[in-house]
Design a protein around this motif. Sequence first.
Motif, PDB file in Angstrom:
ATOM      1  N   SER A  56      -8.441  -3.876  -3.324  1.00 17.28           N
ATOM      2  CA  SER A  56      -7.940  -4.082  -4.694  1.00 17.28           C
ATOM      3  C   SER A  56      -9.033  -4.691  -5.578  1.00 17.28           C
ATOM      4  O   SER A  56      -9.215  -4.277  -6.731  1.00 17.28           O
ATOM      5  N   GLN A  57      -9.777  -5.663  -5.043  1.00 23.02           N
ATOM      6  CA  GLN A  57     -10.823  -6.318  -5.847  1.00 23.02           C
ATOM      7  C   GLN A  57     -11.919  -5.339  -6.245  1.00 23.02           C
ATOM      8  O   GLN A  57     -12.451  -5.398  -7.355  1.00 23.02           O
ATOM      9  N   LEU A  93      -5.401   1.400  -3.065  1.00 24.49           N
ATOM     10  CA  LEU A  93      -5.922   0.065  -2.735  1.00 24.49           C
ATOM     11  C   LEU A  93      -5.181  -0.562  -1.550  1.00 24.49           C
ATOM     12  O   LEU A  93      -4.588   0.132  -0.744  1.00 24.49           O
ATOM     13  N   LYS A  98       1.807  -2.086  -8.340  1.00 20.34           N
ATOM     14  CA  LYS A  98       1.233  -3.438  -8.414  1.00 20.34           C
ATOM     15  C   LYS A  98      -0.257  -3.384  -8.026  1.00 20.34           C
ATOM     16  O   LYS A  98      -0.962  -2.444  -8.432  1.00 20.34           O
ATOM     17  N   SER A  99      -0.729  -4.326  -7.203  1.00 26.93           N
ATOM     18  CA  SER A  99      -2.170  -4.322  -6.879  1.00 26.93           C
ATOM     19  C   SER A  99      -2.543  -3.260  -5.849  1.00 26.93           C
ATOM     20  O   SER A  99      -3.663  -3.268  -5.336  1.00 26.93           O
ATOM     21  N   SER A 100      -1.622  -2.391  -5.495  1.00 27.86           N
ATOM     22  CA  SER A 100      -1.904  -1.395  -4.456  1.00 27.86           C
ATOM     23  C   SER A 100      -2.404  -0.070  -4.997  1.00 27.86           C
ATOM     24  O   SER A 100      -2.723   0.822  -4.202  1.00 27.86           O
ATOM     25  N   SER A 115     -10.811  -3.361  -9.199  1.00 28.39           N
ATOM     26  CA  SER A 115     -11.003  -4.052 -10.482  1.00 28.39           C
ATOM     27  C   SER A 115     -12.444  -3.905 -10.952  1.00 28.39           C
ATOM     28  O   SER A 115     -12.703  -3.660 -12.132  1.00 28.39           O
ATOM     29  N   SER A 129       1.680  -9.594  -4.108  1.00 30.14           N
ATOM     30  CA  SER A 129       1.079  -8.875  -5.244  1.00 30.14           C
ATOM     31  C   SER A 129       0.964  -7.379  -4.958  1.00 30.14           C
ATOM     32  O   SER A 129       0.643  -6.601  -5.847  1.00 30.14           O
ATOM     33  N   PHE A 130       1.191  -6.966  -3.694  1.00 31.17           N
ATOM     34  CA  PHE A 130       0.997  -5.558  -3.314  1.00 31.17           C
ATOM     35  C   PHE A 130       2.282  -4.735  -3.436  1.00 31.17           C
ATOM     36  O   PHE A 130       3.379  -5.296  -3.505  1.00 31.17           O
TER      37      PHE A 130
END
Length: 501
Positions: free
Chosen positions: A244-245, A265, A465-467, A248, A420-421
């Motif tokens: 995920s990072q 991600l 989400k963050s996935s 970004s 967060s995933f």
Amino acid sequence: MAALANQIAQLDLHLARFRRTGILNLINGQDVTGDQWFETRSPVDDSLIARVSLGAAETVDAAAKAAKAAFPAWAAMPGDQRKAILHRIADLIEARAEEIALCECWDTGQAWRFMSKAALRGAENFRFFADQAPGARDGQSLPSAEHWNVTSRHPIGPVGVITPWNTPFMLSTWKIAPALAAGCTVVHKPAELSPLTARLLAEICHEAGLPPGVLNLVNGMGEGAGKALTEHPDIKAIAFVGESQTGSMIMRQGAETLKRVHFELGGKNPVVVFDDADLDRALDAVVFMIYSLNGERCTSSSRLLVQESIAEAFHEKLIGRVQRLKIGHPLDPATEVGPLIDAGHLAKVQSYVAAGKAEGASLAAGGQRIGEKGCFIAPTLFTGATPQMRIAQEEVFGPFLTSLTFRDEAEALQIANGTSFGLAGYLWTNDVARAMRFSTALEAGMIWVNSENVRHLPTPFGGVKSSGIGRDGGDYSFDFYMETKNIAFAHGTHKIQRLGV
Ligand code: NAD
């Protein structure tokens, strides 16, 4: 033992040429190398597999220019001709599936029992998208009263594909096959930890008749070749699979050139087991979905949520299964869990064992490093975890399961959605109404009810989400690799406002 010795002998034959020449980049159909190299080592015993040509910004520039030059002809090629080439690629992958699987096991530590199938799945990906190629441009007819609107799709241009080290061959085909079927040209930057099978794929594609420049391979580091690819003005879109990072970072890097991005991600996927479920099947799926592929799998069910009423009995059986997992050499057909990708990742997974203990969860199985050579860790299970612990929130990406308990459906949902995933979710219950309620409210891009992850290629694959951002699979892939154009044909009857008369 005889089976293992035979596998190693076969692998040696395949690796001999890479030991001589190193693993080279492939640009415009030509081997390309510069002065700089890095190494790929086997996580089995830390031994050197081969040197790898280190691509930098200039290498990426040459690859992007080759992809740009090859684009018009490839995009204009009739879909049935692209289809024929992609089927030939699939034929060659099948013919070399054993070589691909042997190399993948050695480079990544993944067990043979899974990798032999992963190579064949790569061929399936090519066949599936090959068959879609002739219809990829088709659009819709959307007539209004006085205009006839017709949509069509067009390949977006040269694209960058950036892949991670877990099941790298299969994952690369999952991105590259639809891009080629759509009429895009590709620059592929594989993970620096697993370059071997990306080279085999590029060779196979050219042997199958893919024109030079349509698929280009640049090896290198994320912050070097990867970054340069995401910033290159000739590259119209980036299909990325990884953390995920990193997603970004890529979004920031691509902002200047307005890159279209598709992100697959990380995950911290829940498997929720209710007391009314078929518990034997649920147990099989729970064990499979976290300990197969060494747990280095984006869709692994790394959080077990088990109903309090059955938790004790379920855990007892689970612990037995985890303790009996066969850890060993990845090329041994009997092995179920192999070594992790590298020492850095082993240290990361071990740090989560320490975190779980420090946070007060119970280490019910595994956790210890195995052997002094290589990157082996005993399959790990923590029970008695609570939702806010790091081992219940963060992606470990190893054979590492965190078990939590819940009282009722409402609490299960709260825990399941409390990270967060949002990549995948697995639900075990025989109550159909509950399955509908729960799967509707679960925040995930993909949910399997009473099943482990079984892929069906036309279905959408991706996370919320963050996935991730975007979906792969079926026609969804073409929406990413193609632009949709609308053309409105007037009937000649509508009133046009007359100004300045
Ligand atoms: P990673 O993000 O570290 O690296 C992935 C790729 O990105 C590599 O090729 C790397 O070189 C490149 N990269 C790194 N920094 C970059 C930058 N600044 N610019 C451009 N490229 C850069 O991921 P990894 O450790 O190789 O893979 C594991 C991760 O991948 C896990 O988080 C896993 O969940 C995720 N994953 C997700 C899916 C999915 O479908 N959602 C599938 C497989 C893996």
